[in-house]
Design a protein around this motif. Structure first.
Motif, short mmCIF file in Angstrom:
data_model
loop_
_atom_site.label_atom_id
_atom_site.label_comp_id
_atom_site.label_asym_id
_atom_site.label_seq_id
_atom_site.Cartn_x
_atom_site.Cartn_y
_atom_site.Cartn_z
N SER A 30 10.74 6.68 -7.10
CA SER A 30 9.30 6.37 -6.89
C SER A 30 8.89 5.25 -6.60
O SER A 30 7.45 4.80 -6.42
CB SER A 30 8.43 7.71 -6.90
OG SER A 30 8.48 7.07 -8.89
N THR A 31 9.29 4.05 -7.39
CA THR A 31 8.68 2.87 -7.53
C THR A 31 8.58 2.28 -6.28
O THR A 31 7.89 1.25 -6.34
CB THR A 31 9.44 2.36 -8.44
OG1 THR A 31 9.50 3.09 -10.26
CG2 THR A 31 9.43 1.14 -8.97
N GLU A 32 10.05 2.80 -5.93
CA GLU A 32 10.39 2.15 -4.63
C GLU A 32 9.33 2.21 -3.60
O GLU A 32 8.62 1.85 -2.68
CB GLU A 32 11.85 1.83 -4.27
CG GLU A 32 12.18 0.95 -3.02
CD GLU A 32 12.21 -0.50 -3.48
OE1 GLU A 32 12.80 -1.37 -2.30
OE2 GLU A 32 12.39 -0.89 -4.61
N ASP A 33 9.37 3.36 -3.20
CA ASP A 33 7.85 4.23 -2.65
C ASP A 33 6.91 3.56 -2.80
O ASP A 33 6.01 3.92 -1.88
CB ASP A 33 7.51 5.92 -2.46
CG ASP A 33 9.84 6.11 -2.20
OD1 ASP A 33 9.55 5.53 -1.03
OD2 ASP A 33 9.63 7.40 -2.34
N ARG A 34 6.37 3.66 -4.41
CA ARG A 34 4.41 3.29 -4.02
C ARG A 34 4.91 1.68 -3.42
O ARG A 34 3.81 0.93 -3.43
CB ARG A 34 4.91 2.90 -5.71
CG ARG A 34 4.05 4.34 -5.97
CD ARG A 34 3.70 4.15 -7.27
NE ARG A 34 4.57 3.93 -8.31
CZ ARG A 34 5.10 5.14 -9.18
NH1 ARG A 34 5.12 5.69 -9.02
NH2 ARG A 34 5.91 3.87 -9.69
N ARG A 35 6.22 0.50 -4.03
CA ARG A 35 5.55 -0.71 -3.49
C ARG A 35 5.10 -0.82 -1.77
O ARG A 35 5.26 -1.49 -1.67
CB ARG A 35 7.78 -1.36 -3.68
CG ARG A 35 6.87 -2.10 -3.52
CD ARG A 35 6.58 -3.39 -4.41
NE ARG A 35 5.91 -5.21 -3.89
CZ ARG A 35 4.90 -5.50 -3.33
NH1 ARG A 35 3.85 -4.71 -3.34
NH2 ARG A 35 5.17 -6.92 -2.78
N MET A 36 6.42 0.17 -1.97
CA MET A 36 6.77 -0.27 0.05
C MET A 36 4.99 0.34 0.81
O MET A 36 4.59 -0.29 1.46
CB MET A 36 7.42 0.71 0.80
CG MET A 36 8.83 0.31 0.09
SD MET A 36 9.59 -1.18 0.84
CE MET A 36 9.89 -1.34 2.55
N GLU A 38 2.45 0.10 -0.90
CA GLU A 38 1.48 -1.19 -1.22
C GLU A 38 1.60 -2.50 -0.90
O GLU A 38 0.49 -3.11 0.11
CB GLU A 38 1.77 -1.55 -2.71
CG GLU A 38 1.33 -0.07 -3.98
CD GLU A 38 1.82 -0.55 -5.76
OE1 GLU A 38 2.20 -1.91 -5.30
OE2 GLU A 38 1.30 0.06 -6.00
N LEU A 39 3.02 -1.98 -0.27
CA LEU A 39 2.96 -3.57 1.01
C LEU A 39 2.22 -3.44 2.66
O LEU A 39 1.80 -4.04 2.89
CB LEU A 39 4.58 -3.62 0.77
CG LEU A 39 5.70 -5.04 0.10
CD1 LEU A 39 6.53 -4.59 0.29
CD2 LEU A 39 4.70 -5.91 0.25
N GLU A 42 -1.50 -3.85 2.26
CA GLU A 42 -1.33 -5.00 2.66
C GLU A 42 -0.90 -5.56 3.52
O GLU A 42 -2.09 -6.31 4.14
CB GLU A 42 -0.41 -5.36 0.78
CG GLU A 42 -1.36 -5.45 0.02
CD GLU A 42 -0.28 -6.47 -0.99
OE1 GLU A 42 0.11 -7.32 -0.98
OE2 GLU A 42 0.55 -5.79 -2.21
N GLU A 103 7.97 -9.80 3.32
CA GLU A 103 8.23 -8.74 2.27
C GLU A 103 9.03 -7.72 2.96
O GLU A 103 9.90 -6.45 2.05
CB GLU A 103 7.69 -9.52 1.47
CG GLU A 103 7.89 -8.80 0.38
CD GLU A 103 6.69 -8.90 -0.59
OE1 GLU A 103 6.94 -8.36 -1.97
OE2 GLU A 103 5.85 -9.73 -0.52
N GLY A 107 11.71 -4.84 2.32
CA GLY A 107 12.16 -3.60 1.57
C GLY A 107 12.44 -2.27 1.91
O GLY A 107 13.24 -2.05 1.78
#
Length: 185
Positions: A30-36, A38-39, A42, A103, A107
């Motif tokens: 889920s960390t990768e999903d959250r980061r994507m 967020e990106l 952004e 980025e 990802g």
């Protein structure tokens, strides 16, 4: 050696079982999903900022034309300064948007690569038991970076980074704080 081989095979089965019993989303984390996510947010904000800056810049350029034609009361030097500031803002927001987009693409490529890697490991888990010793060794060499053997045949196994990342993704979803008991690194 048979004792060690059997212990390593047992640990490989545990790894395969964990990876086969979990969904891709759980393993990829889920960390990768959250980061994507967020990106993507952004990038959306950066696009809006860039669009707004471009609109302001075009508006100021239109005002500059009026100054040149003598139909505007705004002083030329003040307007020139504002136009330059607007242009700088357009450039800055464009650079930020380009950077964030790159980025995001990296990802997405990383997630695609991880899914491919997971699929490869799952395929290996299906063929492992029916394979000859050479194929089993090849699979084990890919998954296991190093095996340290201690007194009493206690093993300390260091996994290759991708496999460890997948297992850590499972651990973070299930709430475990430590690595899998049979696979300590």
């Amino acid at each position: 050696m048979h004792i060690l081989d059997d212990a390593v095979v047992q640990i490989l089965h545990q790894i395969f079982d964990r990876m086969n019993s979990a969904s891709d989303i759980m393993i990829l984390g889920s960390t990768e999903d959250r980061r994507m996510a967020e990106l993507r947010a952004e990038v959306k904000r950066a696009k809006a900022e860039n669009s707004k800056a471009t609109t302001e810049y075009e508006s100021m350029k239109a005002e500059m034309v009026k100054v040149v034609l003598g139909t505007s009361d705004m002083p030329k030097d003040v307007l020139s300064e504002v136009v330059n500031e607007c242009r700088d803002k357009v450039i800055a927001t464009s650079e930020r948007l380009t950077s964030l987009t790159a980025e995001l693409e990296r990802g997405n490529a990383r997630v695609t690569e991880m899914k491919s890697e997971l699929s490869r490991i799952r395929t290996w888990s299906e063929i492992f038991d029916g394979s000859d010793m050479e194929v089993k060794k090849m699979i084990a060499n890919y998954i296991i970076k190093r095996v340290n053997v201690f007194k009493g045949y206690k093993l300390d196994i260091e996994l290759n980074l991708n496999v460890q990342q997948f297992l850590n993704g499972l651990d973070s979803i299930s709430g475990d704080e430590e690595p899998h008991p049979a696979v300590a690194s």
